[in-house]
Design a protein around this motif. Structure first.
Motif, short mmCIF file in Angstrom:
data_model
loop_
_atom_site.label_atom_id
_atom_site.label_comp_id
_atom_site.label_asym_id
_atom_site.label_seq_id
_atom_site.Cartn_x
_atom_site.Cartn_y
_atom_site.Cartn_z
N GLN A 1 -23.26 -62.55 17.43
CA GLN A 1 -22.73 -62.33 18.78
C GLN A 1 -21.40 -61.61 18.82
N GLY A 2 -20.94 -61.16 17.69
CA GLY A 2 -19.71 -60.39 17.70
C GLY A 2 -18.49 -61.24 17.40
N LEU A 3 -17.41 -60.57 17.01
CA LEU A 3 -16.19 -61.27 16.61
C LEU A 3 -15.59 -62.08 17.75
N GLY A 4 -15.79 -61.59 18.99
CA GLY A 4 -15.18 -62.27 20.13
C GLY A 4 -15.76 -63.66 20.35
N SER A 5 -16.97 -63.90 19.81
CA SER A 5 -17.62 -65.18 20.11
C SER A 5 -16.88 -66.36 19.50
N ILE A 6 -16.25 -66.19 18.34
CA ILE A 6 -15.56 -67.34 17.77
C ILE A 6 -14.08 -67.10 17.49
N THR A 7 -13.59 -65.88 17.63
CA THR A 7 -12.17 -65.64 17.36
C THR A 7 -11.41 -65.42 18.66
#
Ligand code: SF4
Ligand code: SF4
Lengths: 290, 419
Positions: free
Chosen positions: B57-63
């Motif tokens: 889901q992309g870096l934005g999903s957990i960072t």
């Protein structure tokens, strides 16, 4: 000469023998860009803030169309699906609207940062990004003095997004979409050298209308986008503390030193290791080495 | 004809024995349900789940990374700090193989192993942070070289240095497998690998600092200077050695049955020697910091909030432990050496995080703070490294000589390979 210069000279002198000439030649190519390197002159005194350029950009790039009604005074930034924005500023001379996007530096920091050469200054002016090369490290974002490159954080196959001066349209001999859409001529496309002449002429002939500063002439070593304004640029949200040094210069010295270290250090270490006598003991005792 | 058949049969038995040995060694040793195992295993499992989310889901999903803060904890802690902590390997190999300080030889293997694993895991963490990691072959295979990029240099050096460290450690692997002839050949490569490794290390330790040279307007002036590469290089010396001290002290307690007589005898002596080297390099570093401060005329900044934070780092966690190291050396006090090493490690952690995360865009409202997911993934990387480290130390001659390890094996602590 202070300590620092002394060190620099030593390094550069040593290194230039090895790679200096090569890199310096590259550097020159990039600065000059030839007479035909194109650019855009943005005259904020002519800008109405109609945002035709925002819409044209979205259409040309297949991005979601911008909202119709926005408060221009509420500063918006570019994003992965909005590569240019127009903001308004309340200044000592009233409302001034400014279009912002990638500055297309003559020697871009993003290009020097990119380890895959995905970010690249093309001889024609645009700084472009190439999807097949980029590995998404975002070092370009760390390095760009204007904080321009954007990253698609919500995608599993993310791209870096930024204005590319409509590189493809330029190939076909057209103007960038924003320039073509501008109803007032606030945006003007042309060879950067000619735009610079024109900008100077406007500033000299109408000193009341413009501040005596063409933003982008020298900032970060010069940019392909040039700006004229009625008020000092810090009132318009531009970073005005930037040096006139091209950004790649900041790491060039370090990179010059690399081949020197690579050629000088190993033989030196070997010589030291060989010079000392004494039995070359081994971790595991005789049985393993005899 | 006959001889050949015999030889083939012999090789087959050898091979079967080899496979049997490796399979046997892969099995875990000791109790499984220890608090350490339970905690680290759960961290690793959660980390793996988080990474699955991140890669789909992309870096934005957990960072908590965003357009203003493209690099966060994974780069600042795992890569930049982790690699500084791994500096012990190049410093120690320099001392032992180049300067011939035999005293430190017993800890070389553990340090090189630690360094190698640190590069595999921490420099490897760079891959977790890449948005398009499958393109990582581009700068490696050479279909697009960004030779003007410091990151290009650093990435290549990581790769080459990992290879060099593996070569340095490979004799231990050969001894473990009982491959004498291979062992002898590999031993001949060590000096070359060491020289290559030291050269690469000086360049990429400083290169990590050079990454920030173009971000000069974005880092607080107390942490930005054009001398960052030198500061990073010099501090990697005492950062690496402090980790050697710290790690050594723990390893000795945890793996006491794997420690050989030579190391057991000299360990205190080694730590006290390292304390002196740490103190020396720390004073050099402090002097450089002072010069940089004077050069930039940044004295007035010291009285601001950021100035106090800076003083905590430089005075509190470099100058103070430097003095403690010196005292510890004079009084031959091993406990004090350990304390000073722990403080130094915190100081380096702060320094690297300050440059890469905390003082980066210090002016921004709503500054980046890592998400809990980022923290868990970072801890998972550390945990995974510790597991591999433990596995290797429990099997290969790392803390003891090969002979001692063999004797241990015949005494029932494992399979005796060489009859
Ligand atoms: S403004 Fe930033 S992204 Fe655009 S060319 Fe310059 S460095 Fe690159
Ligand atoms: S994110 Fe892509 S374009 Fe930017 S520096 Fe990394 S590889 Fe180059």
């Amino acid at each position: 000469m202070d300590r620092r210069d002394l060190f620099k000279t030593a390094c550069v002198a040593g290194a230039s023998a090895l790679v200096g000439r090569n890199l310096a030649a590259q550097g020159r190519e990039r600065v000059g860009g030839g007479g035909e390197a194109m650019g855009v002159l943005v005259d904020t005194t002519l800008c109405l803030g109609c945002r035709a350029c925002e819409r044209a950009c979205a259409e040309a790039k297949g991005l979601p169309l911008p909202e119709d009604e926005v408060d221009l005074f509420e500063e918006r930034t570019t994003s992965p699906d909005r590569l240019t924005v127009v903001n308004a500023y309340q200044t000592e001379r009233g409302r001034v609207t400014v279009k912002r996007q990638c500055m297309h530096c003559l020697q871009p920091a993003c290009g020097a940062a990119c380890l895959t050469a995905a970010m690249k200054k093309t001889p024609g002016g645009p700084v472009i990004w190439r999807e097949d090369k980029c590995m998404g490290c975002r070092f370009c974002m760390i390095s760009c003095p204007f904080d321009v490159p954007r990253f698609e954080y919500d995608s599993a196959n993310p791209r870096i997004r930024k204005c590319d001066m409509c590189f493809e349209r330029l190939q076909e001999g057209e103007e960038p979409a924003c320039v073509a859409s501008c109803p007032t001529g606030a945006l003007k496309f042309g060879p950067r050298t000619e735009l610079l002449d024109e900008a100077q002429q406007r500033v000299y002939s109408q000193p009341d209308r413009y501040v005596h500063h063409i933003y982008g002439e020298h900032e970060a070593g010069g940019t392909s986008f040039l700006y004229l304004a009625p008020v000092p640029f810090e009132q318009l949200g531009f970073p005005t503390h930037l040096d006139t040094t091209p950004y790649p210069t900041y790491t060039r010295e370090f990179l010059y030193a690399v081949p020197v270290v690579l050629t000088v250090l190993p033989p030196f270490l070997l010589a030291v290791a060989k010079a000392r006598r004494g039995e070359p003991a081994d971790e595991s005792g005789e049985r393993w080495t005899e | 004809m006959n001889a050949r058949a015999e030889r083939a049969a012999q090789m087959a038995t050898e091979f079967r024995r080899f496979v049997g040995f490796v399979v046997h060694e892969l099995r875990p040793k000791g109790r499984m349900l220890t608090p350490f195992n339970v905690i680290t295993a759960s961290i690793i499992v959660v980390g793996a789940v988080l990474l699955a989310i991140r890669f789909t889901q992309g870096l934005g999903s957990i960072t908590n990374l965003d357009q203003r803060f493209p690099w966060g904890l994974w780069i600042g802690f795992d890569v930049i700090t982790g690699v500084a902590f791994a500096g012990g390997a190049y410093v120690l190999t320099f001392m032992v193989y180049i300067l011939g300080q035999e005293k430190y030889r017993p800890i070389v293997r553990a340090t090189v192993l630690n360094g190698f694993l640190a590069y595999v895991f921490y420099a490897g963490a760079l891959l977790l942070d890449l948005g398009r990691p499958w393109k990582v072959i581009n700068p490696i295979l050479g279909n697009s070289f960004g030779v003007s990029s410091v990151l290009f240099l650093v990435a290549w050096h990581f790769l080459l240095y990992m290879t060099a460290e593996f070569v340095e450690f490979s004799p231990a692997v050969a001894e473990w497998l009982g491959w004498r002839r291979v062992r002898r050949a590999l031993g001949g490569l060590t000096l070359g690998a060491v020289i290559f490794g030291i050269t690469l290390s000086t360049l990429h330790q400083s290169g990590l600092g050079a990454l920030y040279l173009m971000a000069q307007d974005k880092i607080h002036p107390l942490w930005y200077s054009e001398f960052i590469p030198f500061l990073f290089l010099v501090s990697s010396i005492f950062a690496g050695l402090s980790l050697v001290i710290f790690e050594g002290s723990i390893t000795h307690r945890v793996f006491h049955d794997r420690v050989g007589a030579r190391l057991g005898r000299s360990h205190d002596d080694i730590l006290i020697g390292l304390a002196r080297i740490c103190a020396g390099t720390m004073f050099v570093y402090l002097f450089m910091e002072l010069l940089v401060l004077a050069h930039g005329r940044h004295w007035p900044l010291l009285t601001t909030g950021w100035g106090l934070w800076y003083l905590l780092e430089v005075a509190g966690l470099v100058a103070v432990p430097a003095v403690l190291f010196l005292l510890a050396h004079r009084r031959r006090n091993v406990t004090l050496v350990r304390g000073a090493a722990a403080m130094t490690l915190v100081g380096i952690l702060l320094n690297r995080l300050n440059v890469s995360v905390i003082a980066f865009k210090w002016y921004a409202p709503n500054h980046y703070v890592p998400s809990w997911e980022e923290v868990v993934v970072s801890l998972a990387v550390v945990s995974a490294e510790l597991w591999v480290f433990r596995w290797v130390v429990n099997r290969m001659p790392v803390l003891a000589t090969a002979e001692e390890t063999e004797r241990g094996r015949s005494a029932g602590r494992g399979l005796r390979l060489v009859a």
